[in-house]
Write an enzyme that holds these catalytic residues in place. Structure first.
Site, PDB file in Angstrom:
ATOM      1  N   ASP A  33       0.819  -1.219   0.000  1.00 37.21           N
ATOM      2  CA  ASP A  33       0.000   0.000   0.000  1.00 37.21           C
ATOM      3  C   ASP A  33       0.850   1.265   0.000  1.00 37.21           C
ATOM      4  O   ASP A  33       0.658   2.163  -0.820  1.00 37.21           O
ATOM      5  CB  ASP A  33      -0.908   0.055   1.242  1.00 37.21           C
ATOM      6  CG  ASP A  33      -2.071  -0.911   1.143  1.00 37.21           C
ATOM      7  OD1 ASP A  33      -2.357  -1.398   0.024  1.00 37.21           O
ATOM      8  OD2 ASP A  33      -2.689  -1.184   2.188  1.00 37.21           O
ATOM      9  N   ARG A 114       0.520   4.915  17.622  1.00 34.71           N
ATOM     10  CA  ARG A 114       0.093   5.923  16.636  1.00 34.71           C
ATOM     11  C   ARG A 114       0.371   7.357  17.063  1.00 34.71           C
ATOM     12  O   ARG A 114       0.896   8.145  16.268  1.00 34.71           O
ATOM     13  CB  ARG A 114      -1.383   5.734  16.274  1.00 34.71           C
ATOM     14  CG  ARG A 114      -1.742   4.380  15.673  1.00 34.71           C
ATOM     15  CD  ARG A 114      -0.722   3.836  14.727  1.00 34.71           C
ATOM     16  NE  ARG A 114      -1.181   2.714  13.936  1.00 34.71           N
ATOM     17  CZ  ARG A 114      -0.399   1.975  13.171  1.00 34.71           C
ATOM     18  NH1 ARG A 114       0.901   2.235  13.105  1.00 34.71           N
ATOM     19  NH2 ARG A 114      -0.888   0.974  12.460  1.00 34.71           N
ATOM     20  N   ASP A 143      -6.879   3.601  12.951  1.00 32.76           N
ATOM     21  CA  ASP A 143      -5.584   4.287  12.859  1.00 32.76           C
ATOM     22  C   ASP A 143      -5.652   5.628  12.145  1.00 32.76           C
ATOM     23  O   ASP A 143      -4.957   6.571  12.511  1.00 32.76           O
ATOM     24  CB  ASP A 143      -4.554   3.350  12.215  1.00 32.76           C
ATOM     25  CG  ASP A 143      -4.209   2.202  13.158  1.00 32.76           C
ATOM     26  OD1 ASP A 143      -4.231   2.441  14.373  1.00 32.76           O
ATOM     27  OD2 ASP A 143      -3.949   1.085  12.686  1.00 32.76           O
ATOM     28  N   SER A 194      -3.945  -8.860   7.489  1.00 32.00           N
ATOM     29  CA  SER A 194      -3.362  -7.540   7.679  1.00 32.00           C
ATOM     30  C   SER A 194      -2.732  -7.557   9.071  1.00 32.00           C
ATOM     31  O   SER A 194      -3.391  -7.901  10.055  1.00 32.00           O
ATOM     32  CB  SER A 194      -4.457  -6.479   7.587  1.00 32.00           C
ATOM     33  OG  SER A 194      -4.047  -5.333   8.295  1.00 32.00           O
TER      34      SER A 194
HETATM   35  N1  ARG Z   1      -7.731  -3.191  16.197  1.00 31.19           N
HETATM   36  C1  ARG Z   1      -6.451  -2.730  16.623  1.00 31.19           C
HETATM   37  C2  ARG Z   1      -6.510  -1.282  16.993  1.00 31.19           C
HETATM   38  O1  ARG Z   1      -7.363  -0.605  16.515  1.00 31.19           O
HETATM   39  C3  ARG Z   1      -5.358  -2.995  15.610  1.00 31.19           C
HETATM   40  C4  ARG Z   1      -5.488  -2.268  14.302  1.00 31.19           C
HETATM   41  C5  ARG Z   1      -4.461  -2.657  13.243  1.00 31.19           C
HETATM   42  N2  ARG Z   1      -4.573  -4.038  12.928  1.00 31.19           N
HETATM   43  C6  ARG Z   1      -4.067  -4.663  11.877  1.00 31.19           C
HETATM   44  N3  ARG Z   1      -4.155  -5.947  11.864  1.00 31.19           N
HETATM   45  N4  ARG Z   1      -3.500  -4.045  10.894  1.00 31.19           N
HETATM   46  O2  ARG Z   1      -5.718  -0.806  17.751  1.00 31.19           O
END
Ligand code: ARG
Length: 416
Positions: A33, A114, A143, A194
């Site tokens: 991506d 983040r 995110d 992912s």
């Molecule tokens: N659900 C988790 C959060 O919001 C992880 C998000 C990213 N997950 C991923 N498999 N790319 O903090």
């Protein structure tokens, strides 16, 4: 700097900025991506792109390769930042003191990285005179909210680009775009999952996991051993805390980054740290995620035990309310809201007295606290014991119970 000096609102994003941005800082992982994005932004916005990759303790980050790839795809600069210590010192420590779990289960591993990444990105963008930051998050996830809410709080003049929300490319289109533009397709781009990983944990979603009724297949796990394959003998560890922060493992001083790496290995070997969860996302939908967080689960369990041991009954009933609100705010992308700083002031205050040792038994998927000791512990053997030397005056309990139960007795008999 051009666009920023014009003082436009950061809400005016994406297509409005065509040919108006001279430079963009792209948060770059090296995956498909963000690699497609590197070319796409140059294409669509006519901007020079610099990339920015943060080492938050993801294994096999191969950051030198990521940097090389970015430069080959035309990045003006490819910045790589080792933020493991900052992550541990400024985000994980607080999370331990806050017993940080979202919906009582998820140790916030992706969530706390983040705001850290946003903070460093804003600093880089500002010091390089870059007016916009691009990220690779989707329009459905948490995110995007965390990045953008953090960036806006830190510097409202910073533009944010979220190409995935704009470009309307299916997987197939994206692969075709990559091929056309000679963007190397990573070997793992065939994976159905992912994945996001850092020092504090690993998050896995998509593929078969999108069916919450299905047990996660074996290939989802990398850090946590299936219980069927864990050692037949338990392993004991001792953690020592000072002001709520773990400082020693089995009597040896150890830095937090190394401690987390060590516990990931040891607890993971015993099958500890697997979470299968359906959670409430910020944007309103439920999603199913698998987490592997062996170190976090052990450290949070030990910390909570010690905190309860050193706190009064009243503190113990109040602190979880503060912790829960803290976790919710951080999960929901609001780490820079003043409320979070207010809650942290309380969390820090409680933790000033949390010193001591916790012993845990690691066995067959479970970490069990089997011992605790602290100079600040409120346990009194002479009060608790049923032996001769007890100093607790049992005869006082009679009068105590009369008064304690008075409102209940009166209320219960009000309208008989
Ligand atoms: N659900 C988790 C959060 O919001 C992880 C998000 C990213 N997950 C991923 N498999 N790319 O903090």
């Amino acid at each position: 700097m051009k666009a920023r000096e014009e003082g436009k609102s950061s809400l005016e994003i994406d297509s409005d900025l065509k040919n108006k941005l001279d430079q963009v800082l792209l948060m770059y992982s090296g995956g498909l991506d963000t690699s497609v994005m590197l070319t796409w932004i140059q294409d669509q916005y006519g901007a020079q792109v610099s990339t920015f990759t943060v080492d938050v303790g993801q294994r096999e980050a191969h950051l030198d390769k990521v940097k090389k790839k970015a430069l080959e795809l035309g990045a003006e600069n490819a910045f790589v930042v080792d933020a493991k210590d900052k992550f541990a010192d400024e985000y994980i420590k607080t999370s331990i003191k806050a017993n940080g779990l979202y919906q009582d289960s998820y140790p916030l591993s992706t969530a706390i990285a983040r705001p850290l990444m946003s903070e460093i990105a804003v600093d880089y963008a500002n010091s390089e005179g870059i007016p916009a930051i691009a990220h690779g998050s989707t329009g459905k996830g948490n995110d995007q909210v965390r990045f953008e809410a953090s960036i806006k709080a830190l510097d409202d003049s910073m533009r944010v680009l979220a190409p995935i929300r704009k470009w309307d490319m299916s997987r197939e289109k994206e692969l075709a775009y990559a091929e056309e533009n000679e963007i190397p397709i990573p070997v793992d781009s065939g994976s159905p999952y992912s994945i996001d990983e850092n020092l504090w944990g690993r998050s896995v979603e998509c593929g078969i996991l999108e069916d919450p009724s299905e047990e996660p297949p074996e290939d989802v796990h990398e850090l946590v051993n299936p219980v069927e394959e864990t050692p037949e003998e338990p392993e004991y560890i001792e953690l020592e805390f000072e002001e709520g922060v773990p400082i020693k493992l089995n009597g040896e001083e150890i830095g937090l980054v190394d401690l987390i790496k060590e516990l990931t290995q040891v607890a993971g070997k015993h099958g500890i740290g697997l979470i299968d969860m359906v959670e409430d996302r910020i944007v309103g939908l439920k999603s199913r995620e698998i987490y592997e967080t062996p170190a976090a689960l052990v450290l949070l369990k030990a910390h909570k035990e010690l905190e309860k041991y050193c706190s009064t009954r009243h503190e113990n009933s109040f602190k979880p309310l503060v912790d829960q609100k803290w976790a919710e705010m951080v999960y929901q992308g609001l780490a820079f809201d003043p409320l979070v700083q207010d809650l942290e002031a309380y969390i820090e205050k409680v933790n000033e007295k949390i010193h001591g040792k916790v012993r845990l038994k690691l066995f067959k998927g479970k970490a069990t606290v089997v011992g605790r000791s602290s100079e600040n512990g409120l346990y009194s053997h002479s009060l608790a014991t049923y032996d001769e030397e007890s100093t607790f005056d049992q005869s006082s309990s009679e009068g105590f119970i009369d008064i304690w139960s008075l409102p209940t007795k009166v209320g219960f008999n009000r309208e008989k």
